[in-house]
Design a protein around this motif. Structure first.
Motif, PDB file in Angstrom:
ATOM      1  N   UNK A 166       0.852  -1.186   0.000  1.00 25.12           N
ATOM      2  CA  UNK A 166       0.000   0.000   0.000  1.00 25.12           C
ATOM      3  C   UNK A 166       0.890   1.238   0.000  1.00 25.12           C
ATOM      4  N   UNK A 167       0.539   2.207  -0.848  1.00 27.90           N
ATOM      5  CA  UNK A 167       1.367   3.408  -0.937  1.00 27.90           C
ATOM      6  C   UNK A 167       0.514   4.628  -1.276  1.00 27.90           C
ATOM      7  N   UNK A 168       1.099   5.790  -1.082  1.00 24.49           N
ATOM      8  CA  UNK A 168       0.443   7.048  -1.438  1.00 24.49           C
ATOM      9  C   UNK A 168       1.512   7.945  -2.063  1.00 24.49           C
ATOM     10  N   UNK A 169       1.197   9.205  -2.265  1.00 23.51           N
ATOM     11  CA  UNK A 169       2.154  10.138  -2.852  1.00 23.51           C
ATOM     12  C   UNK A 169       2.340  11.342  -1.931  1.00 23.51           C
ATOM     13  N   UNK A 170       3.599  11.646  -1.664  1.00 29.09           N
ATOM     14  CA  UNK A 170       3.950  12.724  -0.749  1.00 29.09           C
ATOM     15  C   UNK A 170       4.487  13.914  -1.532  1.00 29.09           C
ATOM     16  N   UNK A 171       3.931  15.095  -1.246  1.00 31.71           N
ATOM     17  CA  UNK A 171       4.433  16.319  -1.880  1.00 31.71           C
ATOM     18  C   UNK A 171       5.714  16.740  -1.175  1.00 31.71           C
ATOM     19  N   UNK A 172       6.776  16.926  -1.950  1.00 31.34           N
ATOM     20  CA  UNK A 172       8.073  17.201  -1.337  1.00 31.34           C
ATOM     21  C   UNK A 172       8.983  17.895  -2.337  1.00 31.34           C
ATOM     22  N   UNK A 173      10.093  18.437  -1.839  1.00 39.38           N
ATOM     23  CA  UNK A 173      11.113  19.040  -2.681  1.00 39.38           C
ATOM     24  C   UNK A 173      12.387  18.209  -2.668  1.00 39.38           C
ATOM     25  N   UNK A 174      12.240  16.884  -2.542  1.00 40.07           N
ATOM     26  CA  UNK A 174      13.389  15.992  -2.477  1.00 40.07           C
ATOM     27  C   UNK A 174      14.211  16.004  -3.752  1.00 40.07           C
ATOM     28  N   UNK A 175      15.401  15.449  -3.645  1.00 43.20           N
ATOM     29  CA  UNK A 175      16.331  15.448  -4.778  1.00 43.20           C
ATOM     30  C   UNK A 175      16.058  14.331  -5.780  1.00 43.20           C
ATOM     31  N   UNK A 176      15.352  13.289  -5.341  1.00 44.07           N
ATOM     32  CA  UNK A 176      15.057  12.176  -6.232  1.00 44.07           C
ATOM     33  C   UNK A 176      14.032  12.619  -7.278  1.00 44.07           C
ATOM     34  N   UNK A 177      14.105  12.102  -8.537  1.00 41.72           N
ATOM     35  CA  UNK A 177      13.128  12.495  -9.565  1.00 41.72           C
ATOM     36  C   UNK A 177      11.693  12.264  -9.112  1.00 41.72           C
ATOM     37  N   UNK A 178      10.861  13.268  -9.282  1.00 42.65           N
ATOM     38  CA  UNK A 178       9.454  13.171  -8.888  1.00 42.65           C
ATOM     39  C   UNK A 178       8.675  12.376  -9.935  1.00 42.65           C
ATOM     40  N   UNK A 179       7.420  12.063  -9.595  1.00 43.08           N
ATOM     41  CA  UNK A 179       6.561  11.367 -10.541  1.00 43.08           C
ATOM     42  C   UNK A 179       6.389  12.209 -11.808  1.00 43.08           C
ATOM     43  N   UNK A 180       6.287  13.504 -11.635  1.00 46.68           N
ATOM     44  CA  UNK A 180       6.172  14.409 -12.786  1.00 46.68           C
ATOM     45  C   UNK A 180       7.371  14.275 -13.711  1.00 46.68           C
ATOM     46  N   UNK A 181       8.560  14.252 -13.134  1.00 46.67           N
ATOM     47  CA  UNK A 181       9.784  14.145 -13.933  1.00 46.67           C
ATOM     48  C   UNK A 181       9.915  12.769 -14.581  1.00 46.67           C
TER      49      UNK A 181
END
Length: 295
Positions: free
Chosen positions: A92-107
């Motif tokens: 089970x998972x969700x999506x967290x809004x963040x400014x992390x360095x890892x590529x986002x779902x958008x990217x």
């Protein structure tokens, strides 16, 4: 801020990252769960056995290697029959809004066309058959998530890989269904043409021309969907028509062969015997007399 739907437009408009919230292996037997919903997106993967995942609109049977991706807030329940246990892996998972360095779902979606198309599907659930790659990624994801030391980088890599793998499969599945739907149209047109013209001297090229399709491609899709070739289907159709004429009429056998589109009475007799284990004469003697008795 967390968005819970995998098909939410914000995922490809802002920086969101998948976050695993729960995971477990479980052996189910003789179990019927109540309908429930949750905010997380869930992947239910059948390792062994068989189960039913029921939504409010459909009951989906899952067997070994099948998995379902359920979007958030979709009412569902699990049913496992008595005597037919099922072992499953759930994540089970969700999506967290963040400014992390890892590529986002958008990217990731910008770089991967399949993922971009997948995130726009807006389906409450997707059912797929694993080509022996999803379980491997799921298992590694669980193992990494279970480690006590810092594991966020590997978890992010693995769940991103998992989403891309599922996206590719889902997009291919949609494309395949479109192709099969169109193929069904051509096959149905071909069958209708055969039923209307079985008494003519037909070649594969004639049938392909009638449905506006290359005869070689028509041959392949017809065999795939009907489990026989076009000419085999035509022969069976002609034999069925011949049997009806032999049993129900007094039309001479030499004329019946022409009635069903076979110009050689000798060839007609050979084909008829091959399909019925009887000569046309014996078939008429046997079945026309039976019809007479019952009238």
């Amino acid at each position: 801020m967390i968005t819970t739907s995998i098909f939410h437009p914000q995922l490809i408009e802002d920086r969101y990252f998948p976050k695993v919230n729960a995971y477990y292996f479980k052996h189910w037997e003789n179990y019927e769960m109540a309908f429930h919903t949750h905010k997380d997106i869930e992947i239910m993967y059948v390792i062994n056995g068989e189960c039913i995942v029921e939504t409010l609109s459909e009951a989906i049977t899952l067997k070994k290697g099948d998995f379902i991706l359920l979007d958030s807030n979709i009412p569902h329940r699990l049913i496992v029959a008595a005597g037919d246990p099922c072992r499953m892996l759930n994540v089970e998972f969700s999506f967290l809004h963040s400014n992390g360095s890892f590529p986002s779902i958008k990217e990731l979606a910008y770089e991967n066309k399949a993922l971009s198309e997948f995130l726009k599907m807006k389906s409450p659930y997707i059912v797929l058959k694993d080509p022996n790659e999803i379980y491997h990624t799921l298992k590694n994801l669980v193992l990494e998530s279970d480690k006590k030391e810092d594991k966020q980088m590997m978890v992010q890599l693995l769940i991103s890989q998992l989403l891309i793998q599922i996206a590719r499969m889902a997009v291919e599945d949609v494309e395949l269904k479109k192709v099969n739907q169109q193929a069904n149209v051509y096959v149905n047109q071909a069958v209708e043409f055969l039923h209307q013209n079985y008494d003519c001297d037909l070649k594969l090229e004639d049938i392909g021309r009638a449905v506006n399709l290359h005869p070689g491609y028509l041959h392949r899709v017809f065999k795939k969907l009907m489990n026989c070739t076009i000419m085999e289907y035509l022969t069976l159709l002609r034999m069925d028509k011949a049997k009806a004429l032999l049993a129900d009429t007094d039309i001479p056998i030499i004329e019946i062969s022409q009635y069903v589109g076979i110009n050689s009475s000798q060839y007609f007799s050979q084909i008829f015997k091959k399909h019925t284990s009887m000569t046309p004469i014996d078939y008429r003697r046997t079945y026309s007399s039976q019809i007479t008795k019952f009238r």
